[in-house]
Scaffold this motif. Structure first.
Motif, PDB file in Angstrom:
ATOM      1  N   LEU A 118      45.739  -0.505  -1.034  1.00 46.86           N
ATOM      2  CA  LEU A 118      45.356  -0.647   0.149  1.00 46.86           C
ATOM      3  C   LEU A 118      45.970  -1.953   0.920  1.00 46.86           C
ATOM      4  O   LEU A 118      46.842  -1.939   1.651  1.00 46.86           O
ATOM      5  N   LEU A 119      46.249  -3.076   0.236  1.00 45.47           N
ATOM      6  CA  LEU A 119      46.830  -4.386   0.543  1.00 45.47           C
ATOM      7  C   LEU A 119      48.475  -3.943   0.496  1.00 45.47           C
ATOM      8  O   LEU A 119      48.899  -4.481   1.584  1.00 45.47           O
ATOM      9  N   GLU A 120      48.821  -3.038  -0.579  1.00 42.92           N
ATOM     10  CA  GLU A 120      50.341  -2.755  -0.321  1.00 42.92           C
ATOM     11  C   GLU A 120      50.738  -1.851   1.117  1.00 42.92           C
ATOM     12  O   GLU A 120      51.758  -2.311   1.618  1.00 42.92           O
ATOM     13  N   ILE A 121      49.693  -0.971   1.380  1.00 45.81           N
ATOM     14  CA  ILE A 121      49.925  -0.416   2.624  1.00 45.81           C
ATOM     15  C   ILE A 121      49.786  -1.005   3.789  1.00 45.81           C
ATOM     16  O   ILE A 121      50.730  -1.289   4.642  1.00 45.81           O
ATOM     17  N   CYS A 122      49.023  -2.160   3.882  1.00 46.31           N
ATOM     18  CA  CYS A 122      48.710  -3.119   5.058  1.00 46.31           C
ATOM     19  C   CYS A 122      50.179  -3.684   5.225  1.00 46.31           C
ATOM     20  O   CYS A 122      50.421  -4.236   6.400  1.00 46.31           O
ATOM     21  N   LYS A 123      50.700  -4.225   4.125  1.00 47.30           N
ATOM     22  CA  LYS A 123      52.010  -4.995   4.066  1.00 47.30           C
ATOM     23  C   LYS A 123      53.265  -4.209   4.565  1.00 47.30           C
ATOM     24  O   LYS A 123      54.208  -4.939   4.873  1.00 47.30           O
ATOM     25  N   GLN A 124      53.007  -3.007   4.954  1.00 46.14           N
ATOM     26  CA  GLN A 124      54.341  -2.263   5.239  1.00 46.14           C
ATOM     27  C   GLN A 124      53.948  -1.582   6.611  1.00 46.14           C
ATOM     28  O   GLN A 124      53.421  -0.443   6.719  1.00 46.14           O
ATOM     29  N   PRO A 125      54.366  -2.296   7.774  1.00 43.93           N
ATOM     30  CA  PRO A 125      53.933  -1.916   9.164  1.00 43.93           C
ATOM     31  C   PRO A 125      54.234  -0.239   9.351  1.00 43.93           C
ATOM     32  O   PRO A 125      53.423   0.182   9.857  1.00 43.93           O
ATOM     33  N   GLU A 126      55.230   0.017   9.081  1.00 42.84           N
ATOM     34  CA  GLU A 126      55.428   1.588   9.321  1.00 42.84           C
ATOM     35  C   GLU A 126      54.480   2.504   8.563  1.00 42.84           C
ATOM     36  O   GLU A 126      54.036   3.480   9.267  1.00 42.84           O
ATOM     37  N   LEU A 127      54.361   2.169   7.212  1.00 45.30           N
ATOM     38  CA  LEU A 127      53.323   3.081   6.640  1.00 45.30           C
ATOM     39  C   LEU A 127      51.861   2.857   7.015  1.00 45.30           C
ATOM     40  O   LEU A 127      51.251   3.784   7.193  1.00 45.30           O
ATOM     41  N   ALA A 128      51.383   1.549   7.368  1.00 47.72           N
ATOM     42  CA  ALA A 128      50.019   1.328   8.053  1.00 47.72           C
ATOM     43  C   ALA A 128      49.866   1.872   9.247  1.00 47.72           C
ATOM     44  O   ALA A 128      48.861   2.537   9.498  1.00 47.72           O
ATOM     45  N   ALA A 129      51.133   2.302   9.820  1.00 49.98           N
ATOM     46  CA  ALA A 129      50.944   2.619  11.335  1.00 49.98           C
ATOM     47  C   ALA A 129      50.837   4.365  11.225  1.00 49.98           C
ATOM     48  O   ALA A 129      50.083   5.000  11.725  1.00 49.98           O
ATOM     49  N   GLU A 130      51.418   4.710  10.160  1.00 52.07           N
ATOM     50  CA  GLU A 130      51.328   6.253   9.698  1.00 52.07           C
ATOM     51  C   GLU A 130      50.105   6.402   9.500  1.00 52.07           C
ATOM     52  O   GLU A 130      49.440   7.657  10.048  1.00 52.07           O
ATOM     53  N   VAL A 131      49.302   5.811   8.531  1.00 45.07           N
ATOM     54  CA  VAL A 131      47.951   6.043   8.029  1.00 45.07           C
ATOM     55  C   VAL A 131      47.088   6.075   9.331  1.00 45.07           C
ATOM     56  O   VAL A 131      46.022   6.731   9.369  1.00 45.07           O
TER      57      VAL A 131
END
Length: 359
Positions: free
Chosen positions: A43-56
């Motif tokens: 979860l925290l790794e996703i949050c630190k990648q803006p494009e991936l967090a936006a996709e989710v």
């Protein structure tokens, strides 16, 4: 299709021709595509990648047809900036490596640096605002709920360490509340400056307190958060979490637009306890989604029939989605709420005209 501002209009009490729908934890483990992403990243790794967090964040908007997106994040994200070392452990939740127990622990907490330490969150918000055709809701954890993790060191059922500090060391407690209140204010203000269209303050576990204790030890900080953010034009939601029905009557001084109800309090009763001072959001029991679709529709209908009786109503769950929630039922529920609420609002609007015609 143009921009869908149904959620914003409902929060402001403007006329809507159907109810807006979104779901707490709508970007999560019920979605097979999200589970695939979680096989590669935490979860925290996703949050630190803006494009991936936006996709989710955008996945449920596309798949479910909901009327708002909620930022993919976690209420614990900002505490790293104030000096808390933690992990989010599978099947456990937040685990704090340096729990808060003493005055020195609290004194060591730093002011939050949103632009410096949490720039990835702000970049995710900016990306989403450019891409979405529905409003983006951002959020923060409320001070009691965050404090319960920081003091206990992990999720708790009894909150014994938290309540011990609250009752036995009130000066210490209020010092921590002040710092966590400051954190929430700065974090949410930065979210709105980055383009967020609304925010929700999650107080998931404050229902563990009696109304008298909530009013004494927690409510002053909640009132301060919303008061200090009252200059912002975006809609503001307070969700006092599960088992919080007995707290609703104490919220009159909170400068929020909407209060979220859990599933234990009927919408009409929730409005009565709130004194008509707020819009209402909620409040289907998430686990009703395990039932056959006709049962889900029946329960949703009851909520809709009560919800349309006054302005400022948003259809949601009474808490967050759980991993086993069926994606197809969620999609069908969304469609049902849109269709049936449109009928209910139209029928309600027709009644005064009939009276006038025959009067």
């Amino acid at each position: 299709m143009g921009y869908n501002d149904l959620f914003i209009r409902a929060c402001r009490g403007e006329h809507v021709d159907r109810l807006p729908v979104w779901y707490m934890r709508q970007a999560g483990r019920y979605d097979p595509d999200y589970r695939k992403i979680k096989e590669q990243y935490s979860l925290l790794e996703i949050c630190k990648q803006p494009e991936l967090a936006a996709e989710v964040t955008m996945m449920p908007v596309k798949k479910l047809g909901v009327d708002a997106a909620i930022l993919y994040s976690d209420i614990m994200n900002p505490v790293a900036s104030i000096g808390i070392d933690f992990d989010i452990v599978a099947n456990v939740g937040p685990v704090i490596h340096n729990p808060i127990r003493t005055a020195d622990d609290i004194a060591r907490l730093k002011p939050i640096d949103v632009e410096g330490d949490l720039s990835h969150v702000l970049e995710t918000i900016r990306l989403l605002v450019r891409e979405l055709d529905v409003p983006l809701i951002t959020f923060a954890g409320a001070p009691f709920t965050i404090a319960s993790y920081l003091i206990e060191g992990r999720p708790s059922r009894s909150y014994i360490k938290t309540k011990t500090m609250m009752y036995a060391e009130p000066k210490l407690w209020f010092s921590l509340m002040d710092k966590l209140g400051d954190m929430a204010i700065a974090y949410l203000r930065a979210h709105m400056a980055a383009g967020g269209k609304a925010f929700q303050l999650f107080d998931s576990w404050v229902g563990a307190l009696a109304p008298r204790d909530f009013a004494t030890y927690v409510l002053p900080t909640i009132e301060r958060i919303f008061r200090e953010l009252s200059d912002l034009p975006q809609p503001k939601i307070y969700f006092p979490g599960v088992a919080s029905g007995e707290l609703l009557a104490t919220l009159g001084g909170v400068r929020a637009d909407i209060v979220g109800l859990d599933w234990r309090v009927p919408v009409a009763e929730g409005r009565r306890r709130l004194g008509g001072a707020f819009g209402v959001q909620g409040n289907l029991d998430p686990y009703v989604l395990t039932a056959p679709m006709d049962v889900i529709r029946e329960q949703a209908k009851t909520i809709i029939d009560e919800g349309v009786q006054a302005p400022k109503f948003v259809f949601n769950l009474g808490h967050g989605l759980f991993p086993e929630a069926p994606l197809d039922k969620l999609r069908e529920l969304t469609d049902y709420v849109h269709a049936y609420s449109a009928e209910a609002i139209a029928a309600l609007g027709a009644k005064p005209k009939e009276v006038a015609r025959h009067g």
